[in-house]
Design an enzyme around this catalytic site. Structure first.
Site: not given
Length: 312
Positions: A160, A256, A286
């Site tokens: 991320s 995502d 995610h």
């Protein structure tokens, strides 16, 4: 597409109690409380785990790091070293929340893993986290003899916002005449483009734990009111030239908001003559790697990442 039944249960469990922008303004303190590490569960054994500190960038304090050494008494100096930057929107998470993922990487590859506890936003905005990550990468690169790894197998990695930092570190190292020689970049559902204008940012904006609204807020905290999201050190996909960068593996969940910007980054790396492998995990969301041991897809993705790292 939708999540697998197991992923839906896992995503819903994560969503429960996690602040939602639709319910009112987000606050860093509340997000940090919601994302704090719970009790350890079934973590892989690593022979030696050491908390230490690395010199920070000029004028900044030292950077806390956690070093995972699966073979502290061995003599093999051929193993890779992975400098890992945790996710959390540059705002939350830390060494403890990503302890399990770092253990997985170390135990599956016998690599030395250095986890970076960079400064967080909004208290420390861009480029503080990036400069911390870059300083630790350079520090780690200079300790090959002491830590017994192959300096030609230096990998930057992250999930991320940590994937954002890893990609930006690779750019900085390429452009810095004295930067560390990075062999590869492992990017797990990375945040690479502040604009959030891709189809997946719309299609998966809500309902899959991590929302586009969350991501917009994270970017605001990271950049601040005067930050430039088009700066390639902030949004690596905006770099005018992606040539000369190390090979990349991108692990992208199907459901995502950030999926498509990862695809764009990989395509641009290839167009610039580089190597980029993309693994899209069907029916995943995610943050799904946090489900290792629960979600078969998380274990499969970790296995693929480990095999890729071993070939570096």
């Amino acid at each position: 597409m939708s999540l697998t039944p197991a992923a839906r249960r896992f995503a819903d469990a994560l969503t429960h109690g996690f602040p939602d922008p639709a319910d009112g303004p987000l606050e860093a303190a509340a997000l940090r409380r919601a994302s704090s590490a719970g009790p350890p569960r079934g973590l892989p054994e690593v022979a030696r785990v050491t908390d230490a500190s690395a010199p920070g960038p000029p004028g900044a304090p030292p950077v806390p790091v956690r070093i995972y050494d699966p073979d502290p008494h061995g003599t093999d100096g051929d193993r890779p070293v992975v400098v890992f930057c945790h996710g959390g929107g540059w705002v939350m998470c830390g060494l403890d929340t990503h302890d399990g993922l770092c253990r997985e990487l170390a135990s599956r590859t016998d690599a030395l893993v250095v986890s970076v506890d960079y400064r967080r936003a909004p208290e420390h905005r861009f480029p503080c986290a990036l400069l911390d990550a870059y300083a630790v990468t350079g520090w780690a690169a200079g300790r090959a003899r002491e830590l017994r790894f192959d300096p030609s197998r230096l990998v930057v990695a992250g999930d991320s916002s940590g994937g954002n930092l890893a990609a930006a570190v690779a750019l900085m190292a390429r452009d810095d005449g004295n930067g560390p020689a990075i062999a590869a970049q492992l990017l797990v559902y990375p945040a690479l483009d502040e604009r959030l204008e891709t189809a997946s940012a719309t299609e998966y904006a809500t309902g899959f734990f991590h929302t586009t609204a969350h991501m917009r807020w994270y970017w605001q905290q990271y950049l601040g009111p005067d930050g430039d999201g088009a700066d390639p050190r902030a949004s690596p996909v905006c770099a005018g030239d992606l040539g000369g960068l190390p090979p990349a593996l991108l692990i992208l969940p199907e459901c995502d908001p950030l999926r498509d910007e990862g695809q764009v980054y990989a395509e641009r790396l290839r167009a610039a003559g580089g190597s980029a492998e993309v693994r899209v995990e069907r029916g995943m969301f995610h943050g799904f790697l946090g489900g290792a041991g629960v979600l078969p897809e998380a274990d499969a993705a970790l296995g693929a990442a480990a095999r890729w790292l071993l070939d570096i």
